[in-house]
Enzyme design. Structure first.
Site, short mmCIF file in Angstrom:
data_model
loop_
_atom_site.label_atom_id
_atom_site.label_comp_id
_atom_site.label_asym_id
_atom_site.label_seq_id
_atom_site.Cartn_x
_atom_site.Cartn_y
_atom_site.Cartn_z
N ARG A 144 7.53 50.17 107.20
CA ARG A 144 7.86 49.53 105.91
C ARG A 144 8.14 50.60 104.87
NH1 ARG A 144 4.21 44.19 105.34
NH2 ARG A 144 6.09 43.16 104.66
N GLN A 149 14.30 48.61 104.61
CA GLN A 149 14.12 47.28 104.03
C GLN A 149 15.05 46.23 104.63
OE1 GLN A 149 14.13 47.67 99.76
NE2 GLN A 149 12.03 48.40 99.73
N ASP A 152 13.51 44.80 107.79
CA ASP A 152 12.10 44.42 107.71
C ASP A 152 11.95 42.90 107.88
OD1 ASP A 152 9.49 43.97 107.07
OD2 ASP A 152 9.48 45.10 105.21
N SER A 155 9.02 41.09 106.15
CA SER A 155 9.25 40.71 104.76
C SER A 155 10.19 39.51 104.67
CB SER A 155 9.85 41.88 103.97
OG SER A 155 8.86 42.83 103.73
N TYR A 250 -0.94 48.88 100.38
CA TYR A 250 -1.51 47.62 100.86
C TYR A 250 -2.89 47.40 100.25
CZ TYR A 250 2.29 47.20 104.10
OH TYR A 250 3.53 47.06 104.63
N1 LIG Z 1 9.85 48.37 102.86
C1 LIG Z 1 8.90 48.44 101.93
O1 LIG Z 1 8.79 49.39 101.20
C2 LIG Z 1 7.93 47.29 101.84
C3 LIG Z 1 8.15 46.17 102.62
C4 LIG Z 1 7.25 45.11 102.54
C5 LIG Z 1 6.16 45.17 101.68
N2 LIG Z 1 5.98 46.25 100.91
C6 LIG Z 1 4.84 46.31 99.97
O2 LIG Z 1 3.64 46.21 100.69
C7 LIG Z 1 2.67 45.58 99.89
C8 LIG Z 1 1.99 44.42 100.63
O3 LIG Z 1 2.92 43.38 100.84
P1 LIG Z 1 2.62 42.22 101.88
O4 LIG Z 1 3.52 41.11 101.54
O5 LIG Z 1 2.65 42.74 103.27
O6 LIG Z 1 1.13 41.85 101.49
P2 LIG Z 1 0.03 41.11 102.38
O7 LIG Z 1 0.66 39.91 102.99
O8 LIG Z 1 -0.65 42.08 103.28
O9 LIG Z 1 -1.04 40.67 101.27
C9 LIG Z 1 -0.72 39.72 100.25
C10 LIG Z 1 -1.35 40.08 98.93
O10 LIG Z 1 -2.72 39.68 98.89
C11 LIG Z 1 -3.37 40.51 97.94
N3 LIG Z 1 -4.84 40.39 98.06
C12 LIG Z 1 -5.66 40.89 99.01
N4 LIG Z 1 -6.94 40.57 98.73
C13 LIG Z 1 -6.94 39.83 97.61
C14 LIG Z 1 -7.96 39.21 96.84
N5 LIG Z 1 -9.24 39.30 97.18
N6 LIG Z 1 -7.58 38.54 95.73
C15 LIG Z 1 -6.29 38.46 95.36
N7 LIG Z 1 -5.29 39.02 96.05
C16 LIG Z 1 -5.61 39.71 97.16
C17 LIG Z 1 -2.81 41.87 98.32
O11 LIG Z 1 -3.00 42.82 97.27
C18 LIG Z 1 -1.35 41.56 98.58
O12 LIG Z 1 -0.54 41.76 97.43
C19 LIG Z 1 3.38 45.13 98.63
O13 LIG Z 1 3.17 46.09 97.63
C20 LIG Z 1 4.82 45.13 99.03
O14 LIG Z 1 5.70 45.30 97.94
C21 LIG Z 1 6.83 47.34 100.98
#
Ligand SMILES: NC(=O)c1ccc[n+]([C@@H]2O[C@H](COP(=O)([O-])OP(=O)(O)OC[C@H]3O[C@@H](n4cnc5c(N)ncnc54)[C@H](O)[C@@H]3O)[C@@H](O)[C@H]2O)c1
Length: 474
Positions: A144, A149, A152, A155, A250
């Site tokens: 990721r 992107q 991905d 996502s 994360y």
């Molecule tokens: N290619 C890339 O660069 C890329 C691709 C995908 C995601 N990301 C990033 O990775 C990160 C995670 O994305 P994701 O969709 O996989 O997340 P995820 O599905 O793993 O988690 C969902 C959300 O739940 C939140 N969370 C966890 N515990 C919590 C709590 N107790 N209370 C409230 N919220 C809570 C996390 O902070 C997260 O934002 C993000 O910052 C996203 O932008 C980057």
């Protein structure tokens, strides 16, 4: 001469026109997606590939056999399609009960498979594929990083799940989302609370906002709160200062005090909002319970809750994973297959992810060729290729070695399948053995995150509770 020909093919690849790409019909129960859309097939045909699609493969995604024929594919049966040089799938190969054979057993020797695989959770499948000298590109292992992107799929599927959660909530909610003042009366806007601002949560926020609802968002990561704000949602905060930022951006597991503080905040919100969508996940862990029974029971009659973390245990105590039901007047949606419930869109985006990945890893105009290297820099195409290819000619090369020049905060090295299996065997109790084998089939969270959290915190990997976010992933 023959040896030279083989050698040169190994060095420079095989002409696209000598290769057949097979698109089988997905046989996983209720799976409606297909790996390539007609547009995806068209792109491959243009590249020179021959493409065969199983009859009816796109039907549930509203792509007919004729659509595929029109863009140059041949329509064939299961066995012919699975015997292609490259097989593109959504779900990892499974046993085909109609044919009495495992899908992987129908592969030809040295084929290439592109699919969601979850290598850490599927050692038996890897063994099967290794026997066939398969090369495997795992869509769930695409690093990721920014450059990747476009490929991905985790996502793109999470995005769909987030949107669909709002659509389902609206469908089961008895009022408009947007506020209205009409001759017949004044209608207040619906209030939507979204927990977790990852890909799915932000997609929910965007969709609910565009439908006119008042949207509030909560996350443990400051960056996610900013993103909620930029979508026009009101970010909620607790008094307690604790960063939820873990490895690689994360989430990390929060302290008991923090969870208590956020639950106090949510308890108040329950009495005010109409719809709650939860997406809070911790990579490699069971989803935290953030809404207890009494909190849900305090919601207004007719409220709707959608628990997108259902497959990882759920954020809402009263969720029944995979089900929709009403508890004390509150509709609970715990479906775990939301991308498949928007099959045309999900297949289109997944197909785009695959086409972009293929073009990126094999940019040559004439020949199909890619080379996973063990030395590579973070965030480069070599990083993407090495991370995605989990098996090369039957040899398991998962997990990838760590890249050079890892920026601070990027995910740490993953553990090997053998390491994880050994740790699992050492920690597992006979009582939980059955539970574990069940979770292996439903588990889905990508290992890099599991590895990163485990290594970071020094905990043994808890595959028994490792969240299955199949919903977001496959
Ligand atoms: N290619 C890339 O660069 C890329 C691709 C995908 C995601 N990301 C990033 O990775 C990160 C995670 O994305 P994701 O969709 O996989 O997340 P995820 O599905 O793993 O988690 C969902 C959300 O739940 C939140 N969370 C966890 N515990 C919590 C709590 N107790 N209370 C409230 N919220 C809570 C996390 O902070 C997260 O934002 C993000 O910052 C996203 O932008 C980057």
């Amino acid at each position: 001469i023959a040896t030279n020909a083989v050698l040169s093919a190994t060095l420079t690849g095989i002409p696209y026109k000598q290769l057949t790409v097979g698109v089988p019909k997905e046989i996983f129960e209720n799976e409606k997606r297909v790996a390539l859309s007609p547009a995806g097939v068209q792109a491959l045909v243009k590249q020179g590939f021959n493409v065969v699609v199983e009859s009816g493969a796109g039907e549930a995604s509203k792509f007919s056999d004729d659509h595929y024929r029109e863009v140059g594919a041949k329509i064939q049966g299961t066995k012919e399609v699975l015997a292609s040089d490259l097989i593109v799938k959504v779900r990892a190969p499974i046993y085909n009960s109609a044919l009495g054979v495992h899908e992987a057993d129908l592969f030809k020797t040295a084929a290439t498979l592109i699919s969601f695989i979850y290598p850490a959770q599927n050692p038996d499948l890897l063994k099967k594929l290794a026997e066939k000298k398969t090369t495997v590109l795992a869509m769930d292992q695409v690093p990721r990083v920014t450059i990747a992107q476009g490929y991905d799929a985790l996502s793109s599927m999470a995005n769909i799940a987030g949107y669909k959660a709002v659509v389902l909530a609206a469908n089961h909610f008895g009022r408009f989302f947007t506020g209205q003042i009409t001759a017949a009366g004044k209608v207040p806007p619906a209030k939507v609370l979204i927990i977790g601002g990852g890909v799915a949560g932000l997609a929910s926020a965007g969709a609910a906002k565009s439908m006119g609802a008042v949207v509030r968002g909560f996350d443990t990561r400051a960056a996610a709160l900013e993103q909620f704000k930029s979508l026009g949602a009101e970010p909620l905060e607790v008094d307690l200062k604790e960063s939820g930022e873990g490895q690689g951006g994360y989430a990390k597991e929060m302290s008991k005090e923090f969870i208590e503080a956020e639950m106090k905040l949510f308890a108040k919100q329950c009495q005010d909002v109409d719809i709650i969508i939860t997406t809070a996940l911790i990579p490699g862990k069971k989803a935290p319970i953030l809404f207890k029974r009494d909190m849900i029971e305090s919601m207004k009659e007719g409220s709707v809750v959608v628990d997108l973390a259902a497959e990882a245990g759920g954020n809402i105590e009263t969720t029944k994973p995979g089900e929709m039901y009403v508890h004390k007047g509150v509709t609970h949606i715990g479906y775990t297959d939301l991308p498949s419930r928007m099959a045309t869109q999900a297949s289109t985006l997944y197909s785009n992810n695959i086409i972009k990945l293929l073009k990126a890893i094999s940019p040559d105009k004439e020949n199909f060729y890619f080379d996973p290297k063990d030395e590579f820099d973070y965030g480069t195409l070599d990083h993407v290729v090495r991370g995605t290819v989990v098996m090369k000619d039957g040899k398991v090369i998962f997990p990838a070695p760590p890249p050079n020049n890892i920026p601070q905060g990027a995910p740490v090295k993953q553990k090997t399948v053998a390491e994880l299996e050994a740790e699992k065997a050492a920690t597992i109790t006979p009582f939980r053995k059955t539970m574990t084998s069940a979770s292996v089939y439903t588990a889905g969270r990508q290992l890099p995150e599991l590895g990163s959290v485990v290594v970071d915190k020094g905990d043994p990997p808890d595959l028994e509770t490792s969240p299955c976010t199949k919903l977001f992933c496959c």
